[in-house]
Write an enzyme that holds these catalytic residues in place. Structure first.
Site, PDB file in Angstrom:
ATOM      1  N   SER A 243       5.870  21.870  -3.034  1.00 19.94           N
ATOM      2  CA  SER A 243       5.587  21.004  -1.891  1.00 19.94           C
ATOM      3  C   SER A 243       6.856  20.748  -1.105  1.00 19.94           C
ATOM      4  CB  SER A 243       5.013  19.662  -2.377  1.00 19.94           C
ATOM      5  OG  SER A 243       4.959  18.725  -1.329  1.00 19.94           O
TER       6      SER A 243
ATOM      7  N   TYR B 221       5.882  12.376  -7.401  1.00 20.28           N
ATOM      8  CA  TYR B 221       5.378  13.698  -7.023  1.00 20.28           C
ATOM      9  C   TYR B 221       6.535  14.637  -6.678  1.00 20.28           C
ATOM     10  CZ  TYR B 221       2.549  17.205  -4.562  1.00 20.28           C
ATOM     11  OH  TYR B 221       1.951  18.377  -4.150  1.00 20.28           O
TER      12      TYR B 221
END
Length: 249
Positions: free
Chosen positions: A146, A159
């Site tokens: 990501s 995350y």
């Protein structure tokens, strides 16, 4: 069904295949000729995938389990060895967003779950499946990451940290397999896509403005093909570029 059979006769594992990017990628791999071993927690989603693959003329094996069940990952490797003796492609897609909250507010049990799903499970996949990828004439491993890793965004720490770990894991694995093996390892940054995870992270966003997992899937198929030669790099879907070790701008 697509006439592109570049993966005919190849075996591919896709994690998190019951929805979103995993579902679309598994279907695209099957359409390209691969036998897909689809893992995921949701039995119903996997069965829908199986129906879609069969309707397209492809074949799949369903392996429903939680990616944080590490013993199940070991059993998967043993079953693949017994049935196929090799693995041609791994798409390590399964992941979770976790809570978007200050680092100091994350509950320890939630942190442990996030690390287990997003990072440790991917190491366990390498541990279990590396011998099978090496046994292929052209083993390919693709790990989803990501852009959050490089944006230093408040409240996304859990995350971002786990995805940063995935990037280091994949690049280390690429370095270990670059010489004297046919294994090639790539990272993929999907960017903003119309997924349930994205909707949870950005509830005010209009999903109609986003590309879909089906748009990304053919790009991942290309990374799984025997003619893909690069390793230890990142494919950035928003810019449609393959990047080196420097983060995307």
């Amino acid at each position: 069904m697509s006439t592109d059979k570049r993966l005919d006769g190849r075996v591919a594992v896709v994690t998190g295949a019951s929805r979103g990017i995993g579902y679309a990628t598994a279907l695209a791999l099957a359409k390209a000729g691969a036998h897909v071993v689809a893992t995921g927690r949701t039995q119903g989603g996997l069965e829908e995938l199986d129906d879609a693959i069969k309707s397209a003329g492809g074949s799949a094996t369903l392996a429903p389990f939680d990616i944080a069940d590490f013993d199940a990952i070991d059993r998967l490797g043993a079953a693949l060895y017994q049935r196929f003796g090799k693995l041609d492609a791994l798409v390590a897609n399964a992941g979770m967003l976790g809570s978007l909250t200050p680092l100091g507010h994350i509950e320890p049990k939630d942190w442990d779950k996030l690390v287990a799903v997003n990072l440790t499970a991917n190491w366990r996949l390498i541990r279990s499946l590396d011998p099978l990828l090496r046994a292929s004439g052209a083993g390919r491993a693709v790990f989803l990451t990501s852009s959050a890793v490089h944006k230093d965004r408040a409240y996304w720490g859990g995350y971002a940290v786990t995805k940063a770990g995935v990037e280091a894991l994949a690049r280390s694995y690429a370095a270990e397999t670059a010489a004297n093996t046919a294994v090639r390892v790539m990272l993929v940054n999907p960017g903003p896509l119309r997924t349930a995870m994205r909707a949870k992270a950005m509830p005010g966003e209009d999903p109609a403005t986003l590309k879909t997992p089906a748009d990304l899937a053919p790009k991942i198929v290309a990374l799984c093909a025997p003619d893909w030669s690069e390793t230890g790099r990142l494919y950035d879907f928003p810019s449609d570029r393959v990047l080196g070790f420097n983060p995307p701008s």
